[in-house]
Design an enzyme around this catalytic site. Structure first.
Site, mmCIF file in Angstrom:
data_model
loop_
_atom_site.group_PDB
_atom_site.id
_atom_site.type_symbol
_atom_site.label_atom_id
_atom_site.label_comp_id
_atom_site.label_asym_id
_atom_site.label_seq_id
_atom_site.Cartn_x
_atom_site.Cartn_y
_atom_site.Cartn_z
ATOM 1 N N ASP A 11 0.877 -1.183 0.000
ATOM 2 C CA ASP A 11 0.000 0.000 0.000
ATOM 3 C C ASP A 11 0.912 1.231 0.000
ATOM 4 O O ASP A 11 2.145 1.106 0.101
ATOM 5 C CB ASP A 11 -0.907 -0.014 1.240
ATOM 6 C CG ASP A 11 -1.841 1.190 1.292
ATOM 7 O OD1 ASP A 11 -2.376 1.585 0.243
ATOM 8 O OD2 ASP A 11 -2.013 1.772 2.395
ATOM 9 N N CYS A 18 -4.518 -1.664 -2.043
ATOM 10 C CA CYS A 18 -4.725 -0.242 -2.290
ATOM 11 C C CYS A 18 -5.622 -0.106 -3.516
ATOM 12 O O CYS A 18 -5.261 -0.577 -4.600
ATOM 13 C CB CYS A 18 -3.373 0.418 -2.537
ATOM 14 S SG CYS A 18 -3.504 2.138 -3.031
ATOM 15 N N CYS A 32 -10.997 2.651 0.080
ATOM 16 C CA CYS A 32 -9.599 2.985 0.335
ATOM 17 C C CYS A 32 -9.239 2.206 1.583
ATOM 18 O O CYS A 32 -9.980 2.242 2.576
ATOM 19 C CB CYS A 32 -9.421 4.484 0.580
ATOM 20 S SG CYS A 32 -7.786 4.928 1.220
ATOM 21 N N THR A 33 -8.132 1.481 1.532
ATOM 22 C CA THR A 33 -7.811 0.572 2.633
ATOM 23 C C THR A 33 -7.438 1.301 3.930
ATOM 24 O O THR A 33 -7.400 0.686 4.989
ATOM 25 C CB THR A 33 -6.670 -0.380 2.219
ATOM 26 O OG1 THR A 33 -5.582 0.401 1.685
ATOM 27 C CG2 THR A 33 -7.149 -1.375 1.177
HETATM 28 N N1 DGL Z 1 -4.837 3.087 0.764
HETATM 29 C C1 DGL Z 1 -4.976 3.612 -0.549
HETATM 30 C C2 DGL Z 1 -6.234 3.084 -1.221
HETATM 31 O O1 DGL Z 1 -6.749 2.018 -0.887
HETATM 32 C C3 DGL Z 1 -4.884 5.097 -0.795
HETATM 33 C C4 DGL Z 1 -4.203 6.062 0.074
HETATM 34 C C5 DGL Z 1 -3.413 7.118 -0.716
HETATM 35 O O2 DGL Z 1 -3.993 8.101 -1.203
HETATM 36 O O3 DGL Z 1 -2.220 6.921 -0.850
HETATM 37 O O4 DGL Z 1 -6.742 3.677 -2.138
#
Ligand code: DGL
Length: 262
Positions: A10, A74, A189-190
C-alpha cells in the site's frame, strides 16, 4: 524448503487492514509488508506517472522477495495498474483491491449507495466500469476525499482524530431522495477502516460501511492455494518503507501487526 512470503503493498499503513485479515486466515504464512510511503498519498498522483512507478517498484520487489503472490492492498493503485502489472510480470499472481460495488449493489435496500475513495479512485475508468457492470440499477454516488487517508495515517501514529474533519469528508455520502436514504457506504480505500468508528459516530444516520479486507484476504488465500510451505513461526515479518526512514511511531504500529522494520 520454500517459505516464500505473500507480499502486501500500500502507499502507507492502509494495507495493514488487509494484512490483519490475512493473518487470521493464513496464520502459518509469511508476509512482507511494503509501504510506498515515499509516494504517499497515491490519491493525488497523475495516472501515467503512478502506473510507471508501480511497475518499476514491483519489478524490484519481486526480485528482492520472490513472493508467492502480490496483494495490492490499495484501491488507488489497483484500479490504475493491475492490468499493467499482470502484463509486465505474467508469472506473478496479483490480487487487487477494487471498490466493493458489486456486493453493495446486491445488498442495498434503498438503492442509494455511496463509494468513498481517494480522488484517484473516483476518477478511474475501472471504477466507472464496475458501476456499469454491476450497479446499473442502483444510484451510485462517488465521493472523492482528499483528506481521509492522511487523517487515518495521523490517527494510527498519534491516536488523534479531528472528528469535524471526518464529518466534512463523509457528509457528501449521505443522500436523501424521495423518502429514501443512502444505506451503504463502500470504504474504497484501505486506510478508511481504521477510522470507521469515528465515521459511525459522526454519520447523520446509520449505514452499512463495507470493508472488503476479509474478501481480499480470502482471495489471496485462494490464489496462493497449496504453493510454498506453511509453518507456524514466532518471528516478525519484514516491513519495508520506501522512504527508508519510518519514524518511531510507525515502527511501533507495525510491531503491533507482527512486523519489524529495517
Ligand atoms: N490506501 C490507498 C487506497 O486504498 C490510498 C491512500 C493514498 O492516497 O495513498 O486507495
Amino acid at each position: 524448503m520454500n517459505d516464500a512470503p505473500i507480499l502486501i503493498l500500500d502507499s502507507g499503513v492502509g494495507g495493514l487492514t488487509v494484512l490483519r485479515e490475512a493473518r487470521v486466515l493464513m496464520p502459518d504464512r509469511r508476509f512482507v509488508y511494503v509501504a510506498d510511503d515515499a509516494g504517499f498519498p497515491y490519491g493525488n498522483w497523475e495516472e501515467d506517472a503512478l502506473r510507471d512507478r508501480l511497475v518499476a517498484l514491483f519489478g524490484d520487489l519481486i526480485v528482492a522477495h520472490e513472493p508467492l503472490a502480490c496483494v495490492i492492498a490499495c484501491n488507488t493503485a489497483s484500479t490504475l495498474a493491475l492490468n499493467a502489472l499482470r502484463q509486465s510480470y505474467p508469472r506473478m499472481k496479483f490480487v487487487g483491491t477494487v471498490p466493493a460495488i458489486k456486493p453493495a449493489a446486491e445488498r442495498t435496500r434503498s438503492g442509494l449507495v455511496s463509494v468513498l475513495a481517494t480522488p484517484g479512485t473516483v476518477r478511474r475508468q475501472y471504477t466507472q466500469d464496475l458501476i456499469d457492470q454491476w450497479a446499473s440499477r442502483v444510484s451510485v454516488k462517488l465521493v472523492g476525499s482528499v483528506a481521509l487517508a492522511s487523517l487515518a495515517e495521523r490517527y494510527m501514529r498519534g491516536g488523534f482524530v479531528d472528528e469535524q474533519a471526518v464529518l466534512a469528508e463523509i457528509a457528501p455520502c449521505f443522500i436523501e431522495e424521495n423518502g429514501r436514504r443512502t444505506d451503504i457506504v463502500v470504504l474504497a480505500c484501505t486506510h478508511y477502516p481504521f477510522l470507521v468508528n469515528r465515521m459511525r459516530k459522526m454519520a447523520p444516520w446509520p449505514v452499512d460501511w463495507l470493508d472488503p479486507a476479509e474478501a481480499i484476504a480470502r482471495q489471496a488465500d485462494r490464489v496462493v492455494g497449496d504453493a510454498g510451505t506453511r509453518s507456524m513461526h514466532g518471528d516478525f515479518d519484514p516491513a519495508v518503507f520506501t522512504s527508508g526512514a519510518p519514524d518511531y511511531a510507525t515502527q511501533r504500529i507495525v510491531r503491533g501487526f507482527g512486523l519489524r522494520t529495517g
